[in-house]
Enzyme design. Structure first.
Site, PDB file in Angstrom:
ATOM      1  N   ASP A 220       0.831  -1.210   0.000  1.00  0.00           N
ATOM      2  CA  ASP A 220       0.000   0.000   0.000  1.00  0.00           C
ATOM      3  C   ASP A 220       0.863   1.257   0.000  1.00  0.00           C
ATOM      4  O   ASP A 220       1.875   1.318   0.711  1.00  0.00           O
ATOM      5  CB  ASP A 220      -0.891  -0.023   1.251  1.00  0.00           C
ATOM      6  N   GLU A 262      12.837 -16.159  -0.150  1.00  0.00           N
ATOM      7  CA  GLU A 262      12.937 -17.406   0.630  1.00  0.00           C
ATOM      8  C   GLU A 262      11.692 -18.259   0.450  1.00  0.00           C
ATOM      9  O   GLU A 262      11.710 -19.467   0.619  1.00  0.00           O
ATOM     10  CB  GLU A 262      13.063 -17.091   2.129  1.00  0.00           C
TER      11      GLU A 262
HETATM   12  C1  NOJ Z   1      -4.205   3.268  -0.757  1.00  0.00           C
HETATM   13  C2  NOJ Z   1      -5.396   2.393  -0.551  1.00  0.00           C
HETATM   14  O1  NOJ Z   1      -5.725   1.766  -1.759  1.00  0.00           O
HETATM   15  C3  NOJ Z   1      -6.503   3.277  -0.031  1.00  0.00           C
HETATM   16  O2  NOJ Z   1      -7.732   2.611   0.009  1.00  0.00           O
HETATM   17  C4  NOJ Z   1      -6.099   3.791   1.323  1.00  0.00           C
HETATM   18  O3  NOJ Z   1      -7.071   4.721   1.761  1.00  0.00           O
HETATM   19  C5  NOJ Z   1      -4.743   4.489   1.284  1.00  0.00           C
HETATM   20  N1  NOJ Z   1      -3.761   3.777   0.514  1.00  0.00           N
HETATM   21  C6  NOJ Z   1      -4.194   4.644   2.672  1.00  0.00           C
HETATM   22  O4  NOJ Z   1      -3.818   3.401   3.199  1.00  0.00           O
END
Ligand code: NOJ
Length: 555
Positions: A220, A262
């Site tokens: 993310d 790994e």
């Molecule tokens: C990207 C994610 O796809 C989104 O849904 C989220 O709000 C933000 N990152 C923060 O984690």
């Protein structure tokens, strides 16, 4: 479906040896909260996903990417993680997640989880201890405020969700004290990646899930975790950005890659970067395996611009040897059939507004064509739950919106809940078969049942049937490159392996089909004879068939 679909010879069963599966996979994103409600409490859960695994296997996908399923106060739909080693009770238990991973694998489907390195929930043990004045404060970015009494945020950074990126805390002694950084909501404090414990913890979390059979990780906000240690004001255009795409990050991902290697696991990064060269640095052979293609996802329905996006994508991936990914939508953006049915067919967070006029019939025709386009391209294809059903974006009533983007925009941004409405599975059942006993966490709009899986599964003309057929046939395109073919203006035409061609007509008028020996699949009816109607795609065979698909029509 009218006719049986041939099984994919390379797909199900024991394919442990297929180390390169991720280079050409079709990956289905599951937003658990809205997928299927197994216990009837109004929220989707892992029991619901387990029930629907046969559906996903029949769709033919190679892997599932789960948006976060960990313990979370759900201030940002689970992207505010309180504990990575616990499954949120609303979704199930760790034991159930383990079962799900194993059951999916038996059906030939791998599991990709979502890790959110930039921040945690304010309910995470580390942040609670930090607020209590413990040494955990060093794991976050706490700073005194500016101004005479520290009443101003430490710098000028703004949150991705709107408003300042800083919140002031009340110290244990009751006095207003330091501020902490949060690039997203205040309930999502940013971690300090300069601290070795932060790095160690994430490597341990990766191992924790790889040990449980997870085959991949979606990273993310992958370009955001590292910060300039001085936390200077953001001055656009001056020197390296203080928090986007900092060089220190590459060390982090190299260490992660060593852990993943790994286990033979893979990464897909959420890397939003306009600069192709900077983007590709994340995909060097010892870093992330793949990253989402946001240039393609935000590209308008325009032949020249799509072709440029495809060419640039392939060119930027080539030097690092990473496969491209093709994405039309996800849980953050306007659903495809809606986007393509609007005057502006691109996507931009800043342009989202209530009441945007939409022609859904047009958008659906284009989304069908875009499905065949993306599934014919070399690389990995991501499919967001409900995309295969042609679900439109829902204009969720203000009082039901939960996404923090709405509130933090002062109510002008509709937020992202419109693409997160619980899925319709069975037209005649309550809540379109989502499984809830009472109204689900987000209400479904009138007419939702018309998109239900049981309405589409036996309909040869449905989008679901088109996706199933396309995913089954896709391996015929092989893994080689694409070659553009001469085509009239507004038409995309390219060839892949074995004389298989994909043509997409984005012009205003129908175009003649070139010579071919068979039509494998078309995204819409050929009501103009041997001419490809506008907003329609077709997969053509131009050599004698080595095998024939049941739906193939000789020409
Ligand atoms: C990207 C994610 O796809 C989104 O849904 C989220 O709000 C933000 N990152 C923060 O984690």
């Amino acid at each position: 479906m009218g006719q049986p679909i041939p099984a994919r010879s390379d797909h199900h069963g024991d394919d442990h040896r297929d180390d390169d599966w991720w280079r050409s996979a079709v990956i289905h994103q599951v937003y658990v909260r809205s997928f299927a409600d197994g216990d009837g409490d109004g929220t989707g859960d892992l029991a619901g996903v387990r029930e629907k695994l046969p559906y996903l296997a029949e769709l033919g996908v190679d892997a599932l990417w789960f948006s976060p399923w960990y313990l979370s106060p759900m201030k940002d739909g689970g992207y505010d993680v309180a504990d990575y080693r616990t499954v949120d009770p609303a979704f199930g238990t760790l034991a159930e997640a383990e079962k799900l991973i194993a059951e999916a694998r038996r059906l030939g489907i791998r599991t990709i989880i979502d890790i959110v390195p930039n921040h945690v929930s304010d309910q995470h043990a580390w942040f609670r201890a930090a607020l209590a004045g413990g040494p955990e404060r060093d794991l976050f970015h706490f700073r005194p405020g500016r101004g005479e009494h520290g009443e101003l945020p430490p710098n000028n950074w703004t949150s991705e969700f709107g408003g300042p990126a800083w919140t002031r805390v009340t110290e244990p002694d009751g006095i207003p004290g330091d501020w902490y950084l949060h690039l997203f909501a205040p309930e999502q404090p940013d971690l300090d990646w300069a601290h070795p414990a932060v790095r160690q913890e994430h490597e341990d979390i990766l191992r924790f899930w790889f040990e449980r059979g997870v085959a991949g990780v979606r990273v993310d906000s992958a370009a955001l975790p590292a910060k300039d240690p001085l936390l200077p004001d953001l001055v656009e255009g001056r020197g390296p950005h203080p928090y986007v795409d900092r060089d220190e990050l590459h060390d982090v991902y190299r260490a992660w890659r060593a852990v993943a290697d790994e286990y033979g696991a893979v990464f897909v990064g959420e890397v939003w970067l306009p600069d192709a060269e900077r983007f590709a640095r994340y995909l060097r052979p010892d870093e992330l395996h793949t990253a989402f293609n946001f240039s393609f996802m935000t590209c308008p329905w325009d032949a020249a611009r799509l072709r440029t996006s495809i060419d640039e994508t392939l060119a930027e991936h080539a030097p690092v040897g990473a496969p491209a990914t093709w994405v039309l939508c996800n849980h953050d953006v306007t659903r495809t059939v809606t986007r393509y049915g609007r005057a502006d067919t691109g996507f931009d967070f800043a342009a989202k507004a209530f009441g945007t006029p939409t022609d859904l019939a047009l958008g659906t025709r284009r989304a069908r064509a875009a499905a065949l386009l993306s599934l014919a391209l070399p690389g990995t294809v991501y499919l967001y739950q409900g995309e295969e059903l042609g679900l439109p974006e829902v204009e969720v009533a203000r009082e039901h919106i939960q996404d923090p983007m709405h509130a933090r925009s002062g109510g002008t941004d509709p937020g992202r809940d419109g693409c997160r409405v619980p899925l319709p599975w069975a037209a005649k059942e309550p809540y379109a078969g989502f499984g809830s006993r009472n109204t689900p966490w987000l209400p479904q709009p009138d007419g939702w049942a018309m998109y239900a899986v049981d309405r589409q599964q036996d309909d040869p003309g449905s989008l679901l049937t088109l996706y199933r057929r396309a995913i089954r046939l896709r391996p015929a395109f092989g893994t080689g490159p694409l070659t553009w073919l001469p085509a009239p203006e507004g038409v995309l035409a390219f060839e892949r392996a074995d004389g298989l061609r994909c043509l997409v007509n984005l012009a205003d008028t129908p175009v003649d089909l070139p010579g071919h020996t068979g039509i494998l699949l078309a995204s819409g009816p050929f009501d103009t004879g041997n001419r490809l109607p506008k907003d329609t795609a077709v997969w053509l065979r131009t050599r004698p068939a080595r095998f024939s698909a049941p739906e193939e029509s000789p020409s």
